[in-house]
Enzyme design. Sequence first.
Site, PDB file in Angstrom:
ATOM      1  N   ARG A 114      73.481  65.387  50.820  1.00  0.00           N
ATOM      2  CA  ARG A 114      74.499  65.867  49.882  1.00  0.00           C
ATOM      3  C   ARG A 114      75.395  66.886  50.574  1.00  0.00           C
ATOM      4  O   ARG A 114      74.987  67.530  51.528  1.00  0.00           O
ATOM      5  CB  ARG A 114      73.853  66.612  48.715  1.00  0.00           C
ATOM      6  CG  ARG A 114      72.754  65.854  48.060  1.00  0.00           C
ATOM      7  CD  ARG A 114      72.025  66.787  47.103  1.00  0.00           C
ATOM      8  NE  ARG A 114      70.738  66.207  46.742  1.00  0.00           N
ATOM      9  CZ  ARG A 114      69.837  66.823  45.993  1.00  0.00           C
ATOM     10  NH1 ARG A 114      70.071  68.040  45.522  1.00  0.00           N
ATOM     11  NH2 ARG A 114      68.705  66.227  45.706  1.00  0.00           N
ATOM     12  N   ASP A 138      77.877  70.262  49.211  1.00  0.00           N
ATOM     13  CA  ASP A 138      78.188  71.073  48.034  1.00  0.00           C
ATOM     14  C   ASP A 138      79.671  71.046  47.686  1.00  0.00           C
ATOM     15  O   ASP A 138      80.494  70.560  48.467  1.00  0.00           O
ATOM     16  CB  ASP A 138      77.783  72.525  48.308  1.00  0.00           C
ATOM     17  CG  ASP A 138      76.305  72.757  48.064  1.00  0.00           C
ATOM     18  OD1 ASP A 138      75.693  71.931  47.361  1.00  0.00           O
ATOM     19  OD2 ASP A 138      75.779  73.767  48.576  1.00  0.00           O
ATOM     20  N   ARG A 195      75.435  77.186  56.386  1.00  0.00           N
ATOM     21  CA  ARG A 195      76.218  78.283  55.815  1.00  0.00           C
ATOM     22  C   ARG A 195      75.484  79.619  55.932  1.00  0.00           C
ATOM     23  O   ARG A 195      76.114  80.658  56.145  1.00  0.00           O
ATOM     24  CB  ARG A 195      76.565  77.971  54.358  1.00  0.00           C
ATOM     25  CG  ARG A 195      77.599  76.843  54.261  1.00  0.00           C
ATOM     26  CD  ARG A 195      77.699  76.267  52.862  1.00  0.00           C
ATOM     27  NE  ARG A 195      78.083  77.274  51.889  1.00  0.00           N
ATOM     28  CZ  ARG A 195      78.116  77.060  50.571  1.00  0.00           C
ATOM     29  NH1 ARG A 195      77.805  75.868  50.084  1.00  0.00           N
ATOM     30  NH2 ARG A 195      78.473  78.017  49.745  1.00  0.00           N
TER      31      ARG A 195
END
Lengths: 246, 246
Positions: B51, B53, B198
């Site tokens: 996935r 975000d 991140r």
Amino acid sequence: MQRYKCIVAYDGTGFAGYQVQPGKRTVQLEIEQALSKIHKGDSVRIAASGRTDAGVHARGQVVHFDSKLQIPGERFKKALNAMLPRDISILDASPVDMDFHARFTSVRKEYRYRISLSEERDPFLRDYAYHYPYPLNLEAMKEAAQYLKGTHDFTSFCSAKTEVVDKVRTVEEIIFNTSDDELVIQFIGNGFLYNMVRIMTGTLLEVGSGKKAPAEMETILAARDRIQAGKTAPGHGLYLWKVDYA
Amino acid sequence: MQRYKCIVAYDGTGFAGYQVQPGKRTVQLEIEQALSKIHKGDSVRIAASGRTDAGVHARGQVVHFDSKLQIPGERFKKALNAMLPRDISILDASPVDMDFHARFTSVRKEYRYRISLSEERDPFLRDYAYHYPYPLNLEAMKEAAQYLKGTHDFTSFCSAKTEVVDKVRTVEEIIFNTSDDELVIQFIGNGFLYNMVRIMTGTLLEVGSGKKAPAEMETILAARDRIQAGKTAPGHGLYLWKVDYA
């Protein structure tokens, strides 16, 4: 009153163009609203080097305005940026003499037209380059550009909608920059008519794809007839890059 | 049934992320809707390498799906692109064996994190790079990155929200690319936990700005505690760049 000159960058995607239009989001409106906040609600009018159409971008648009405030340029820039939306940025603000005028004292302008030649659509370029995934004869385009350089009556390369009477302009340089899957054409001149860069680009692309011969540029210029030139290339490939003053 | 592998690029700005969520515009939803049109209304589920975000971009996301259609890859790509919105592009489509799986057979992933260091806000980068206009000690960041390289339990660099149990991953490379006013950090590894790139980026930025010492990376890794690492850098600077298969 103190006159200030600002260099402004904006992403044209979210704007109905530079100039104020009733009910539309425009660059001029956003900057004037930010200035009004800084001036406690007083309205401040700005003048630009020229308008840009919907979707057209700017890296180096120049505007000026008069203010009763005496603020160092760096602070004025920071105050304005704090009030402006994220798709407009003041790159520089500086006090100038009252005889400076963003439009009337400019001596040279540079536009760049960005063309994406890659076969695939690049989602990151959809609003920032004209996607033209067809073979181009760059040598023919360069040859055609030679005819456009110099001082000419550019009536054939100007939107019929214009109100300007004198259509003589000097194109100093047309430079072709190629890299990977991209072609960027730089246009440098003393001034450009309404849609002139987009019509020159559209016509050069017709030369590049073999629809027109380079030498036809001479006939097209001489005709002084918009119908003779090529299509107007889309706005989202165009960048107002730089404006020079004496 | 024929399995197809697609390489997908998307501008994450307009999406609530990759994965289908009720009432939200997501990448998976758009691709599945396009596939459904091609399959005359039949629903087709896709599986991705992982996935992404909200706001996170992809240059080389990989998805697969099974279809009763036998279409050459090039034609499938064109059909899909004709149905997809302009912020998603299929870069490649090709038939693959049924034992290919976008997520489970991937052996290497590359992410890139793009940081704009210029003092001025660049309106063209507002959704495409993290604006960090502060001095950075690049040498300290490179030193800190050495501690992150290799095989470690990355619990400290993983969102507490994850459901994954095994938090051991191997980071093969962390490469710093600087140009003008930009820093791009490449992260290459066998897999990454939720928010791991991140959080690594946010922590490296804290090292670069002197808030943490490079050697603290060792302590942070050993603590296996998310609180010990730095902030999660914003999604809009992150790109899923490439996924490799055996």
